[in-house]
Design an enzyme around this catalytic site. Structure first.
Site, PDB file in Angstrom:
ATOM      1  N   LYS A 145       0.840  -1.202   0.000  1.00  0.00           N
ATOM      2  CA  LYS A 145       0.000   0.000   0.000  1.00  0.00           C
ATOM      3  C   LYS A 145       0.879   1.257   0.000  1.00  0.00           C
ATOM      4  O   LYS A 145       0.611   2.224  -0.703  1.00  0.00           O
ATOM      5  CB  LYS A 145      -0.938  -0.016   1.218  1.00  0.00           C
ATOM      6  CG  LYS A 145      -1.990  -1.118   1.130  1.00  0.00           C
ATOM      7  CD  LYS A 145      -2.694  -1.348   2.459  1.00  0.00           C
ATOM      8  CE  LYS A 145      -3.588  -2.576   2.390  1.00  0.00           C
ATOM      9  NZ  LYS A 145      -4.193  -2.929   3.688  1.00  0.00           N
ATOM     10  N   ASP A 175     -10.599   2.589   4.897  1.00  0.00           N
ATOM     11  CA  ASP A 175     -10.911   1.170   4.704  1.00  0.00           C
ATOM     12  C   ASP A 175     -12.420   0.948   4.647  1.00  0.00           C
ATOM     13  O   ASP A 175     -12.885  -0.120   4.271  1.00  0.00           O
ATOM     14  CB  ASP A 175     -10.352   0.336   5.873  1.00  0.00           C
ATOM     15  CG  ASP A 175      -8.981  -0.242   5.557  1.00  0.00           C
ATOM     16  OD1 ASP A 175      -8.711  -0.493   4.367  1.00  0.00           O
ATOM     17  OD2 ASP A 175      -8.200  -0.440   6.503  1.00  0.00           O
ATOM     18  N   GLN A 217      -4.143  -1.803  10.207  1.00  0.00           N
ATOM     19  CA  GLN A 217      -4.032  -3.092   9.522  1.00  0.00           C
ATOM     20  C   GLN A 217      -4.570  -4.210  10.416  1.00  0.00           C
ATOM     21  O   GLN A 217      -4.138  -4.378  11.549  1.00  0.00           O
ATOM     22  CB  GLN A 217      -2.562  -3.355   9.137  1.00  0.00           C
ATOM     23  CG  GLN A 217      -2.359  -4.597   8.288  1.00  0.00           C
ATOM     24  CD  GLN A 217      -3.027  -4.518   6.909  1.00  0.00           C
ATOM     25  OE1 GLN A 217      -2.980  -3.496   6.229  1.00  0.00           O
ATOM     26  NE2 GLN A 217      -3.673  -5.603   6.497  1.00  0.00           N
TER      27      GLN A 217
END
Ligand code: NAP
Length: 299
Positions: A54, A121, A98
């Site tokens: 990412k 997200d 994460q």
């Protein structure tokens, strides 16, 4: 022969072109450069690989990309403090925690603590709730929306189609269901959500016009489970032993690609299908988060 492969890498490149143009204009007009901060707890190797991928992409787009590494023993409260700081920092547009987090951490509390306007997200209950009721929103969940974009760019109509989703996780299956069951183009489908307690999955998959597999089991979907001309989107990423590879394994999806290929109308490969799209949508969301600072609302 008709090309049966849905090339996620190629489609993601088109999305990056648009992101680059928009990011350039945002910077020119408002002197804002999108900034994504990834928070990593512990040393899960797969999480580190995902965050590196990412970060690499964010940097290629000219975004600011930062990482915060925290020890696996951190308490929920300490992690909430870190997120509160990021929420209050106007130079940070997107916050990505994460997953998975270590078991002792209250993941729900952590996700809930992220400012919904920085929730790139799209895991925050407010954003997911809006998705379910079909409300317009700033962000869409990366992997499921990446699948919608694959369908859109490949001109695969979904209206009135029987779509079977395999897997009901909060990250993939459920938001995928929410997107496809809304009214509108590349939605309006009759959607069946299957999971580990579904009896005789084959009965559902054999009737499906489109199958989206997100189970996390190599070769789960086999030739006998699908009808001719099915469209298959394989979300799965599984490691299987492969001693022809230097690293000793290969990555495969949930679908027995080799044996289904002759039956299917269109299929995504693994790697090179859904994976690149997930990152592309994350970058699109980060750009949108930065634009929110300039325009307050994008809706
Ligand atoms: P997950 O949280 O483990 O969920 C797996 C789902 O599959 C669960 O709903 C589970 O049912 C269901 N399942 C497990 N065994 C089953 C069986 N025998 N029959 C029917 N359903 C079964 O996984 P996830 O996070 O959704 O991820 C799924 C896969 O996608 C993984 O391989 C992951 O690595 C991959 N993934 C890829 C991307 C990408 O960008 N390409 C992004 C996210 C995830 P229950 O709910 O009943 O347990």
């Amino acid at each position: 022969m008709k090309n049966k492969i849905i090339d996620g890498t190629k489609i993601s490149q088109k999305i990056y072109q648009d992101i680059k143009t928009e990011a350039y204009l945002l910077n020119k007009k408002h002197a804002i450069t999108p900034c994504l901060v990834a928070v990593l707890v512990g040393d899960n190797p797969a999480s580190h690989v995902y965050v590196r991928m990412k970060e690499k992409r964010a940097k290629e787009l000219g975004f600011i990309s930062k990482k915060i590494f925290l020890d696996s023993t951190i308490t929920t409260q300490k992690l909430l403090d870190v997120i509160a700081q990021l929420n209050n920092d106007n130079s940070v547009h997107g916050i990505l925690v994460q997953l998975p987090l270590p078991n002792h951490i209250d993941s729900f509390k952590v996700i809930e603590s992220i400012n919904p306007k920085k929730d790139v997200d799209c895991f925050h209950p407010q954003n997911i709730g809006k998705l379910l009721i079909g409300e317009k929103q700033n962000f869409y969940p990366c992997t499921p929306f990446g699948v919608i974009k694959l369908l859109e760019y490949s001109n695969i109509e979904t209206t009135g189609k029987n779509i079977v989703i395999l897997g009901r996780s909060n990250i993939v299956g459920k938001p995928m269901f929410a997107l496809l069951s809304q009214q509108g183009r590349f939605a309006d489908a009759t959607v069946t959500l299957c999971h580990s307690k579904t009896k005789n999955i084959k009965e559902f998959t054999q009737k499906a016009d489109i199958i989206i597999a997100a189970v996390g089991k190599a070769n789960f979907l086999t030739e006998d489970m699908v009808k001719d001309d099915v469209v298959i989107i394989d979300v799965g990423i599984n490691r299987v032993n492969d001693f022809t590879q230097e690293r000793g394994y290969s990555l495969v999806g949930d679908v027995d690609f080799k044996n289904i290929f002759h039956k299917a109308a269109l299929m995504t490969p693994v790697p090179g299908g859904v994976g690149p799209m997930t990152i592309a949508i994350l970058m699109q969301n980060t750009l949108r988060a930065a634009k929110l600072l300039a325009y307050d609302t994008l809706l």
